[in-house]
Design an enzyme around this catalytic site. Sequence first.
Site, PDB file in Angstrom:
ATOM      1  N   TYR A   1       0.864  -1.185   0.057  1.00  0.00           N
ATOM      2  CA  TYR A   1       0.109  -0.022  -0.025  1.00  0.00           C
ATOM      3  C   TYR A   1       0.798   1.197  -0.093  1.00  0.00           C
ATOM      4  O   TYR A   1       0.822   2.061   0.974  1.00  0.00           O
ATOM      5  CB  TYR A   1      -0.702   0.104   1.161  1.00  0.00           C
TER       6      TYR A   1
ATOM      7  N   HIS B   1       7.565   5.019   1.326  1.00  0.00           N
ATOM      8  CA  HIS B   1       7.982   3.736   0.649  1.00  0.00           C
ATOM      9  C   HIS B   1       8.816   4.085  -0.483  1.00  0.00           C
ATOM     10  O   HIS B   1       9.878   3.331  -0.618  1.00  0.00           O
ATOM     11  CB  HIS B   1       6.891   2.640   0.337  1.00  0.00           C
TER      12      HIS B   1
ATOM     13  N   GLN C   1       3.109 -10.642  12.888  1.00  0.00           N
ATOM     14  CA  GLN C   1       3.312  -9.420  13.536  1.00  0.00           C
ATOM     15  C   GLN C   1       2.063  -8.642  14.151  1.00  0.00           C
ATOM     16  O   GLN C   1       2.138  -7.706  14.691  1.00  0.00           O
ATOM     17  CB  GLN C   1       4.137  -8.520  13.104  1.00  0.00           C
TER      18      GLN C   1
ATOM     19  N   ASP D   1       9.139   3.986  12.112  1.00  0.00           N
ATOM     20  CA  ASP D   1       9.235   2.830  12.813  1.00  0.00           C
ATOM     21  C   ASP D   1      10.593   3.033  13.655  1.00  0.00           C
ATOM     22  O   ASP D   1      11.366   1.985  13.413  1.00  0.00           O
ATOM     23  CB  ASP D   1       8.998   1.587  12.200  1.00  0.00           C
TER      24      ASP D   1
ATOM     25  N   SER E   1       1.630   6.951   6.021  1.00  0.00           N
ATOM     26  CA  SER E   1       1.337   5.666   6.859  1.00  0.00           C
ATOM     27  C   SER E   1       0.334   5.058   6.043  1.00  0.00           C
ATOM     28  O   SER E   1      -0.716   5.615   5.858  1.00  0.00           O
ATOM     29  CB  SER E   1       1.004   5.976   8.277  1.00  0.00           C
TER      30      SER E   1
HETATM   31  P1  AMP Z   1       5.350  -0.698   6.243  1.00  0.00           P
HETATM   32  O1  AMP Z   1       4.939  -1.158   4.770  1.00  0.00           O
HETATM   33  O2  AMP Z   1       4.257   0.275   6.858  1.00  0.00           O
HETATM   34  O3  AMP Z   1       5.543  -1.849   6.840  1.00  0.00           O
HETATM   35  O4  AMP Z   1       6.648   0.120   5.973  1.00  0.00           O
HETATM   36  C1  AMP Z   1       7.859  -0.287   5.296  1.00  0.00           C
HETATM   37  C2  AMP Z   1       8.921   0.681   5.550  1.00  0.00           C
HETATM   38  O5  AMP Z   1       8.643   1.874   5.104  1.00  0.00           O
HETATM   39  C3  AMP Z   1       9.239   0.641   7.077  1.00  0.00           C
HETATM   40  O6  AMP Z   1      10.587   0.604   7.069  1.00  0.00           O
HETATM   41  C4  AMP Z   1       8.672   1.863   7.471  1.00  0.00           C
HETATM   42  O7  AMP Z   1       9.325   2.503   8.464  1.00  0.00           O
HETATM   43  C5  AMP Z   1       8.813   2.575   6.463  1.00  0.00           C
HETATM   44  N1  AMP Z   1       7.875   3.989   6.195  1.00  0.00           N
HETATM   45  C6  AMP Z   1       6.685   3.743   6.439  1.00  0.00           C
HETATM   46  N2  AMP Z   1       6.254   5.335   6.384  1.00  0.00           N
HETATM   47  C7  AMP Z   1       7.064   5.966   6.342  1.00  0.00           C
HETATM   48  C8  AMP Z   1       7.105   7.304   6.577  1.00  0.00           C
HETATM   49  N3  AMP Z   1       6.250   8.083   6.298  1.00  0.00           N
HETATM   50  N4  AMP Z   1       8.582   7.882   6.335  1.00  0.00           N
HETATM   51  C9  AMP Z   1       9.885   6.939   6.095  1.00  0.00           C
HETATM   52  N5  AMP Z   1       9.536   5.718   6.071  1.00  0.00           N
HETATM   53  C10 AMP Z   1       8.341   5.234   6.215  1.00  0.00           C
END
Ligand code: AMP
Length: 287
Positions: free
Chosen positions: A32, A37, A61, A150, A185
């Site tokens: 998503y 990302h 998780q 995160d 997010s």
């Molecule tokens: P997720 O798909 O939410 O598990 O995120 C995948 C990666 O993208 C993880 O390393 C998150 O920390 C990073 N990530 C998600 N949102 C952000 C953001 N707003 N800024 C920087 N990195 C992000």
Amino acid sequence: MQIIHPLADMTRWSEDVLFRGETIALVPTMGYFHEGHLSLMRLAGRLADHVVVSLFVNSIQFAPGEDLDQYPRDLENDTRLAANEKVDVLFVPSDSEMYENGGATRVRVEGITAVLCGRQRPSHFEGVTTVVAKLFNITKPHFAVFGEKDFQQLAVIRRMTRDLNWNIDIVGHPIVRESDGLAMSSRNAYLSGEERQSACCLYRAIEQARASFAAGVRDAARLQVEVRDTLLANPDVSIDYIALVDQHSLAEREEADAGTVLALAVRVGTTRLIDNGFLADDTEKSN
Ligand code: AMP
């Protein structure tokens, strides 16, 4: 860009790259995609010859009752977005292959997983470290890129990588924000229009704590009260935690300093959001 599903095909692809003496950067995600990302993918492209993005909504998780089933998914759009970046492989493993018969093995980091998000989500980080360990073994990266959004996850993965002697450079990427400061997010998709407005309070609270720190306030309890008041000015916001912690050990600080991170977890309506930032605005996060 190739899309690879089978684990063995992914490993074969990586072994070919390694055989040629070239490098791989991995970006683990749950899909998503948003600009956060995509920024991680771009950083990965600057670090290594090849970029692998994994897309896997990691069931282990999520605790029972969390948002696994509702978690937003859009493989078609994600494929289009990743293909526009310098991504060599979108690795989309299946749940059944990643966790054959549920998978009997778990990777657990002690200590720093028990605080902050680990308090409310006791099995969460074990799920994260297990899947990331598997992704490292399958994709064999030289670099792995994670977002500082995160912040605890990044610290936990750095610790796991050191403890398990992987020769992988864990690289953090700064938080990517919307124009009004809300950290991007996938879970922002859950917010109603009104909740989306309230969600800005996380960044507002971080900015306010930075201003107080710049004005000389060092007492963590006082800073926390200020932050709490800013957050709770929104009737649909409830607080999971407000913590001032050391950037490396995640230990709570009584007196804030330039290495202190303000870490926040709140619920806006039913959506849980996290954010964080150094109190000293210009501090670089370091390994
Ligand atoms: P997720 O798909 O939410 O598990 O995120 C995948 C990666 O993208 C993880 O390393 C998150 O920390 C990073 N990530 C998600 N949102 C952000 C953001 N707003 N800024 C920087 N990195 C992000």
